[in-house]
Design an enzyme around this catalytic site. Sequence first.
Site, PDB file in Angstrom:
ATOM      1  N   LYS A   1      -6.219  -7.983   7.729  1.00  0.00           N
ATOM      2  CA  LYS A   1      -7.198  -7.305   6.876  1.00  0.00           C
ATOM      3  C   LYS A   1      -8.411  -8.230   6.746  1.00  0.00           C
ATOM      4  O   LYS A   1      -8.242  -9.464   6.682  1.00  0.00           O
ATOM      5  CB  LYS A   1      -6.566  -7.040   5.509  1.00  0.00           C
ATOM      6  CG  LYS A   1      -7.414  -6.227   4.545  1.00  0.00           C
ATOM      7  CD  LYS A   1      -6.628  -5.996   3.237  1.00  0.00           C
ATOM      8  CE  LYS A   1      -7.392  -5.162   2.234  1.00  0.00           C
ATOM      9  NZ  LYS A   1      -6.597  -4.899   1.015  1.00  0.00           N
TER      10      LYS A   1
ATOM     11  N   SER B   1      -6.482   0.002  -0.205  1.00  0.00           N
ATOM     12  CA  SER B   1      -7.634  -0.547   0.460  1.00  0.00           C
ATOM     13  C   SER B   1      -7.339  -1.124   1.842  1.00  0.00           C
ATOM     14  O   SER B   1      -8.263  -1.351   2.629  1.00  0.00           O
ATOM     15  CB  SER B   1      -8.238  -1.662  -0.407  1.00  0.00           C
ATOM     16  OG  SER B   1      -7.351  -2.754  -0.481  1.00  0.00           O
TER      17      SER B   1
ATOM     18  N   SER C   1      -2.433  -1.392  -2.574  1.00  0.00           N
ATOM     19  CA  SER C   1      -3.289  -1.357  -1.381  1.00  0.00           C
ATOM     20  C   SER C   1      -2.567  -1.575  -0.063  1.00  0.00           C
ATOM     21  O   SER C   1      -3.165  -1.403   1.004  1.00  0.00           O
ATOM     22  CB  SER C   1      -4.407  -2.391  -1.504  1.00  0.00           C
ATOM     23  OG  SER C   1      -5.446  -1.900  -2.312  1.00  0.00           O
TER      24      SER C   1
END
Lengths: 502, 106, 484
Positions: free
Chosen positions: C75, C150, C174
């Site tokens: 990420k 996210s 997330s």
Amino acid sequence: MSDNPLDRYEVVIGLEVHTHLKTNSKLFSPAPVRYGDAPNHDVHPIDLGMPGVLPVLNEKVIGLAIRLGLATHSRVNTRSVFSRKNYFYPDLPKGYQISQYEEPVVSDGWLEIEVPAVSEGGGGNGKKTGGTTIKRIGVTRAHLEEDAGKSIHDVAVAGADGTHIDLNRAGVPLLEIVSEPDLRSAVEAGAYLRTLRSILRYLEVSDADMEKGQFRCDANVSLRLWGSEEFGTRTEIKNLNSFSNVEGAIGAEIIRQAEILDDGGEIQQATMAYDVDRRRTRVLRLKENADDYRYFDDPDLIPLLIDEELIEAVRADLPELPEQKLVRFRDQYDLPAETIRILVASRPLADYFERCAAACTSVKAAANWIGRDLRQALSDGGRGIENSALDAETLAVLIGLVEEGRLTAKNARDLLPELVAQGGDPVSLMEERGLEAVSDAGVIDEWVMQVIQANAGAVESVRAGDDKPLNFLMGKVMKAAGGKANPGEVRTRLVEMIRDSA
Amino acid sequence: MLALCAMSRITRKDVERTAELARLSLSDDEIEAMTHDLGRILDHVDQLQALDTEGIEPTAHAIPLATPLRADEASPGIAADLALSNAPLQEGYAFVVPKVIEGEDS
Amino acid sequence: MENLEAQRAALEASELSSLELVSAALARAEAEGRSLGAVVGLRAEAALAEAAESDARRRAGEIRSPLDGTPVLLKDNMVMQGEPTTCASRILEPFVSPYDGAAAERLQAAGAIILGRANMDEFAMGATTENSIFGPARNPWDPERTCGGSSGGSAAAVAAGVTGFALGSDTGGSIRQPASFCGVVGMKPSYGRVSRWGLVAFASSLDQIGPFTHTAREAAWVLEAISGHDPRDSTSLPEKSPDLVSALTGDVSGLRIGLPKEYFVDDGADSGVVEAVRQGVAELESAGAKVVEVSLPHTPYVVSTYYLVATAEASSNLARYDGARFGRRAEGVGDLDSMYRRSRSEGFGDEVKRRILLGTYVLSAGYFDAYYRKAQQVRTLVRSDFERAFEACDVIAGPTYPEVAFSLGARLDDPVSLYLGDIYTVSANLAGLPGISLPCGQLQGLPVGMQLLGRSLDEATLLRVADAFQRRTDHHEQSPPRAR
């Protein structure tokens, strides 16, 4: 109305001292703590507030905070919490400072300061009695926090449009020590700071070198009418970095506030700066829009837990404090109070004295030589006792030579700068330079006789009862002796031989 | 699922003051929108006021640990060049920001 | 050859080299990865060189871990020295990290090949991966739908078979929510299990890094590699990396599965989602687990509590983005104040600004006690709810999210309703517990996720249950139409 505002107002002062803790690395990062390096050379991503970095507490600071806590008779809190103080400033890399807020590591203590005694009855009319008295000053709290970096505004360095940011100092461990508003004059404030600095140095908590910014002071000052119970509105003078500035700034602020109050005005809560050149304080900014620092527990750090065992271990290891040493010296050594005060003022000096005295036949001689001549030689050579090349035991040898009459005090004194700078053996130095005092009575008598014969006029005056020319004659003899004669002996023989030659 | 009451107590002025603290500049439209959004959120979180939390210790961390400690050993950190490698503006080894006016200091 | 277990087998059988594996992954990343908006940056040259090194290790019999030679995406909020990290934010667009984060270090120490960076909501704030300077990441099951957030880029990339695994971060769901939307396994470990050193902070007391994989077994491999004490993170647990793989016995007989009654109320999750989860639980029951009802009475309050705590911490964590030392400084700023205001206003997107404002507000004088402190107290109550529930059960099961993936853009104008969707996931962050989402069925052709929550530090039981479930079902073998 009297010219002296102290006749009308009682001064109330509280001090906040920021002192750098003596560590190798920073409070929350492994970057080195160094002074005078090029900008941004002593930094770690943590100190730069880089994305993704996290703080880890330096173990050393805990013991240092405990020491200060114990020395100020404070409570060392077994749990303390690190909080974030949020504000924007370019030398504050994360946009917040990690500090302690509601739960500091040390709280509720006191220390004693020696202040000029004033007569009973208070008021501004207190008269100095000439003596001193001990006053207890409350220590509200001491907490750990990180220092900010430095903003360099100097146009010569940063130009007209920019400010330079150097983060070498960012993250250096600080202990902020906050006093109760117990101080009542600039002189008391100065005494408090000197006492505190001496404790910090004794305990090796901080080098507390004001020139390096290791010991900085903010002063909260307010005035109130004598007899009033309530405190007046206070102002905070920031960043005072020398004792004379602290005393000067407080004095100036007292005058400023008194003028406002005398005119019927009100003091506004404000942050002040001290202008050293003009000897005046001025408002930096008003605190009417109280800062909102949004303190909250730092989620990156867990509460600091200190167990009683650690506190007791630090206590057991605590070096003798200045006040304790003072008492012991008074009991142990038969020395004038002023000499003791000089010796005890610094721990290395006191330690040096004790080592020297132990090796000397005369404690008094050791005290005098260290308190006066050695300190002079060190100060002339721009060094501290820690980096004197003359160790205490060698100084004892030198003093011994003087005591035995083998070396005159003057010649010994003349050797000090060299010994302090380069070291060396006093005995061989004396012999190499041919400085050994002449104790042969025949030789001394010969010099004395020559002087008596060559200075008949002066001799006549002495004989007539005027002692003044005696020193002149002494000087002549010593000159003839090349400084190697014992002055006491010379004087005795001079007097005897003048009398006998009549 | 969760009732939202229409009462919104946060005002434009509150949003402006908060934006000031957070160093954000907002246009009039943004202030309007944020006042509306924050009002809705706060109306919802006001449900917490109904809970009796008298005497409840606050949780700042989900783990019951004491803070770990690092030995006081200095390491060189990072080279100054690397420290400054992301600087929007630098001069020599210093970060440069627009002139700071004295008094802005806290 | 797109799941981790198959990749590992092929490498071990010398059917494929790491170089071949990584080359293929790079090609997929450039194709599907980019078209889905899942991949936002690649380090192709370095990855290929590292793959060659891995192959050399394998030839020399010096394999570092089951992950050696396998490609992975991070990420875009985990730093790696010399590589950009943007957090999908304009303000960090020019940032290149001068230091290595723990996640990258641990993966590289395990021999994994870091391919590049995955899309995300700006500073991990969002549930749709639409708050991104790179544009939205899309759901491989239906590109008109959100992949969740996210960590949406990581989830979408694994679902689409770009890499066999990826890392995400989970502050309020997330990892688990996008895993649920994309039909993959996503795990949030116990707080403190994985070092946060080098993870760009959103809310420090809640953030935790975890893996996306297809199976619980693969998740165990990844978690073993990335967890363990890190002296650079004060909140890192002093524990060693746990032995998780040996816990995967397939045996759940006698294990107590708790169903919180508050997760199965009438006006709660979509009925189709509830049905799929109930079937999943029934599957575990038929494998010998015992199902019990438990209660988490403060469930209605967890979203409020979470948003107060998370935004307060975020408002402070994001103060460092000021244009002074790194990141983007607004053009032509003549004074300090405009440097701050303009850099931050131009650099942050709306959702980030909204949360900074909320967090600043709830910490400010006069509101601290009513909001922030109150939320911390309720956080204590939420923790106690779980302590009590775990006296009656070993694992808690329920939906990961109240619905399946919705259309892109559907919730952009309604932050509150989007926040309320986090009701099942935020508790694990508030209480520091491990949680895992695994596919348990489909609804209208879209994956449904079942969430399992465990006791603090008991990832082993969580993974054992998830693995046992996957041994008996094939939901995790379903792949989206595009990847078929």
